[in-house]
Design a protein around this motif. Structure first.
Motif, mmCIF file in Angstrom:
data_model
loop_
_atom_site.group_PDB
_atom_site.id
_atom_site.type_symbol
_atom_site.label_atom_id
_atom_site.label_comp_id
_atom_site.label_asym_id
_atom_site.label_seq_id
_atom_site.Cartn_x
_atom_site.Cartn_y
_atom_site.Cartn_z
ATOM 1 N N ILE A 111 0.840 -1.206 0.000
ATOM 2 C CA ILE A 111 0.000 0.000 0.000
ATOM 3 C C ILE A 111 0.873 1.253 0.000
ATOM 4 O O ILE A 111 0.654 2.181 -0.783
ATOM 5 N N GLY A 112 1.888 1.296 0.867
ATOM 6 C CA GLY A 112 2.756 2.467 0.944
ATOM 7 C C GLY A 112 3.556 2.680 -0.320
ATOM 8 O O GLY A 112 3.716 3.811 -0.782
ATOM 9 N N PHE A 113 4.055 1.592 -0.915
ATOM 10 C CA PHE A 113 4.880 1.696 -2.120
ATOM 11 C C PHE A 113 4.062 2.199 -3.304
ATOM 12 O O PHE A 113 4.453 3.155 -3.983
ATOM 13 N N VAL A 114 2.926 1.570 -3.559
ATOM 14 C CA VAL A 114 2.120 1.966 -4.711
ATOM 15 C C VAL A 114 1.555 3.376 -4.513
ATOM 16 O O VAL A 114 1.497 4.176 -5.455
ATOM 17 N N SER A 115 1.156 3.695 -3.294
ATOM 18 C CA SER A 115 0.657 5.040 -3.012
ATOM 19 C C SER A 115 1.708 6.094 -3.335
ATOM 20 O O SER A 115 1.392 7.169 -3.853
ATOM 21 N N GLY A 116 2.959 5.790 -3.027
ATOM 22 C CA GLY A 116 4.030 6.733 -3.311
ATOM 23 C C GLY A 116 4.235 6.968 -4.790
ATOM 24 O O GLY A 116 4.669 8.047 -5.198
ATOM 25 N N LEU A 117 3.935 5.973 -5.617
ATOM 26 C CA LEU A 117 4.107 6.131 -7.058
ATOM 27 C C LEU A 117 2.982 6.932 -7.684
ATOM 28 O O LEU A 117 3.178 7.543 -8.743
ATOM 29 N N VAL A 118 1.808 6.940 -7.076
ATOM 30 C CA VAL A 118 0.656 7.598 -7.710
ATOM 31 C C VAL A 118 0.107 8.769 -6.916
ATOM 32 O O VAL A 118 -0.823 9.437 -7.348
ATOM 33 N N GLY A 119 0.668 9.061 -5.740
ATOM 34 C CA GLY A 119 0.266 10.238 -4.983
ATOM 35 C C GLY A 119 -1.109 10.173 -4.373
ATOM 36 O O GLY A 119 -1.762 11.198 -4.193
ATOM 37 N N ALA A 120 -1.571 8.974 -4.043
ATOM 38 C CA ALA A 120 -2.902 8.812 -3.454
ATOM 39 C C ALA A 120 -2.770 8.263 -2.044
ATOM 40 O O ALA A 120 -1.720 7.747 -1.658
ATOM 41 N N GLY A 121 -3.859 8.367 -1.282
ATOM 42 C CA GLY A 121 -3.823 7.974 0.113
ATOM 43 C C GLY A 121 -3.861 6.487 0.374
ATOM 44 O O GLY A 121 -3.852 6.078 1.526
ATOM 45 N N GLY A 122 -3.912 5.675 -0.671
ATOM 46 C CA GLY A 122 -3.844 4.233 -0.501
ATOM 47 C C GLY A 122 -5.165 3.519 -0.453
ATOM 48 O O GLY A 122 -5.219 2.290 -0.452
ATOM 49 N N ALA A 123 -6.292 4.262 -0.451
ATOM 50 C CA ALA A 123 -7.591 3.604 -0.316
ATOM 51 C C ALA A 123 -7.932 2.737 -1.511
ATOM 52 O O ALA A 123 -8.694 1.779 -1.384
ATOM 53 N N PHE A 124 -7.356 3.048 -2.683
ATOM 54 C CA PHE A 124 -7.659 2.245 -3.866
ATOM 55 C C PHE A 124 -7.091 0.841 -3.755
ATOM 56 O O PHE A 124 -7.458 -0.043 -4.528
ATOM 57 N N ILE A 125 -6.201 0.605 -2.781
ATOM 58 C CA ILE A 125 -5.744 -0.745 -2.458
ATOM 59 C C ILE A 125 -6.285 -1.184 -1.103
ATOM 60 O O ILE A 125 -6.785 -2.292 -0.947
ATOM 61 N N SER A 126 -6.199 -0.308 -0.114
ATOM 62 C CA SER A 126 -6.525 -0.719 1.251
ATOM 63 C C SER A 126 -8.008 -0.993 1.445
ATOM 64 O O SER A 126 -8.374 -1.924 2.171
ATOM 65 N N VAL A 127 -8.889 -0.205 0.810
ATOM 66 C CA VAL A 127 -10.328 -0.450 0.981
ATOM 67 C C VAL A 127 -10.731 -1.796 0.388
ATOM 68 O O VAL A 127 -11.374 -2.616 1.060
ATOM 69 N N PRO A 128 -10.383 -2.110 -0.903
ATOM 70 C CA PRO A 128 -10.713 -3.451 -1.408
ATOM 71 C C PRO A 128 -10.068 -4.574 -0.604
ATOM 72 O O PRO A 128 -10.684 -5.619 -0.387
ATOM 73 N N PHE A 129 -8.823 -4.358 -0.148
ATOM 74 C CA PHE A 129 -8.142 -5.396 0.628
ATOM 75 C C PHE A 129 -8.881 -5.675 1.931
ATOM 76 O O PHE A 129 -9.122 -6.836 2.300
ATOM 77 N N MET A 130 -9.259 -4.628 2.636
ATOM 78 C CA MET A 130 -9.935 -4.831 3.916
ATOM 79 C C MET A 130 -11.332 -5.421 3.737
ATOM 80 O O MET A 130 -11.742 -6.291 4.519
ATOM 81 N N THR A 131 -12.074 -4.968 2.725
ATOM 82 C CA THR A 131 -13.401 -5.550 2.516
ATOM 83 C C THR A 131 -13.289 -7.007 2.082
ATOM 84 O O THR A 131 -14.145 -7.830 2.429
#
Length: 272
Positions: free
Chosen positions: A153-173
């Motif tokens: 989450i931290g690595f991909v977020s750093g590449l695209v400048g987003a807060g990580g929800a586009f990975i963390s929300v689907p992962f948690m659900t």
């Protein structure tokens, strides 16, 4: 080159207001809205497109330092933040964010970053829209698995400048965390994501020959100030709205928003 004029100030305040509202509503930190539009604003004022995208990504991430605090306070008052998950994911997030911001980000070309941005956003939108039900027994992984997931989450977020929800929300659900808890927890994760990646951008951008006034490496400080000031005011409004929508509406809104942004960024990246 002077970039700050009355029209630009109004554009950034409007963009920050929209990004902040969406940060509270969907837990996305606003980055997936802010990056393409900030990049477009900078490129339209003479900044080389590859540098404009990198500056937009770094500026968006820096803004999340402010919006995540505002958004998570609103969610915390409702008791929906899973702080146990935040503690488990944060160490990996810091490591992944520093790796992305201090190393890989500086080496990638703007076009490659655009493709990465679009593909990951489209993948996340598909996951949310399909709404595949996880197995009833599936749970969040143990400490090692949470640290690894945080690193991604931290690595991909750093590449695209987003807060990580586009990975963390689907992962948690996918791990049977209810959607409102996932969105609220993702908002809380925005702070360690932003701290790690902004530190990485400052390290990776040392010595960068940047023609934009008010910039510090990849960070465009006037943009951060204007976007953040508007976003902090609007994030609580979005958080309150999130609790007036049913789960299906929230999921569809998230997915459709991501599809639109993914299409825009892929089109721009393919065109070069």
């Amino acid at each position: 080159m002077s970039l700050l004029d009355g029209r630009l100030v109004l554009e950034l305040l409007l963009l920050g207001s929209i990004g902040g509202f969406l940060a509270g509503l969907l837990g996305i930190g606003g980055g997936m809205i802010l990056v393409p539009f900030t990049s477009w604003i900078l490129a339209g004022r003479g900044v080389e497109p590859g540098l404009a995208l990198k500056m937009a990504i770094a500026t968006s991430m820096a803004m999340i330092l402010f919006t995540s605090i505002s958004s998570v306070r609103a969610h915390h008052r409702r008791g929906t933040v899973r702080w146990d998950l935040v503690r488990g994911l944060a160490p990996g997030i810091v490591g992944g964010g520093l790796l992305a911001g201090a190393g890989v980000f500086a080496m990638l070309r703007g076009q490659a970053l655009g493709l990465v941005f679009g593909l990951f956003v489209a993948l996340s939108a598909t996951q949310m829209l399909l709404d595949r039900k996880p197995a009833p027994t599936r749970q969040m992984p143990g400490p090692g698995g949470r640290a690894a997931a945080g690193g991604v989450i931290g690595f991909v977020s750093g590449l695209v400048g987003a807060g990580g929800a586009f990975i963390s929300v689907p992962f948690m659900t996918w791990c049977n965390v209810p959607i409102h808890n996932a969105v609220a927890t993702s908002a809380a994760l925005g702070l360690p994501i932003a701290l790690a990646n902004v530190s990485g951008y400052l390290i990776g951008g040392r010595g960068l020959d940047n023609p934009v006034p008010g910039s510090l490496g990849y960070l465009w400080l006037p943009g951060v100030a204007l976007l953040a000031s508007a976003s902090v005011l609007c994030a609580p409004l979005g958080a309150r709205m999130a609790y007036r929508m049913n789960v299906g509406q929230l999921r569809r809104a998230f997915a459709l928003l991501l599809y639109g942004i993914a299409a825009h960024m892929l089109w721009k990246a393919v065109r070069g």
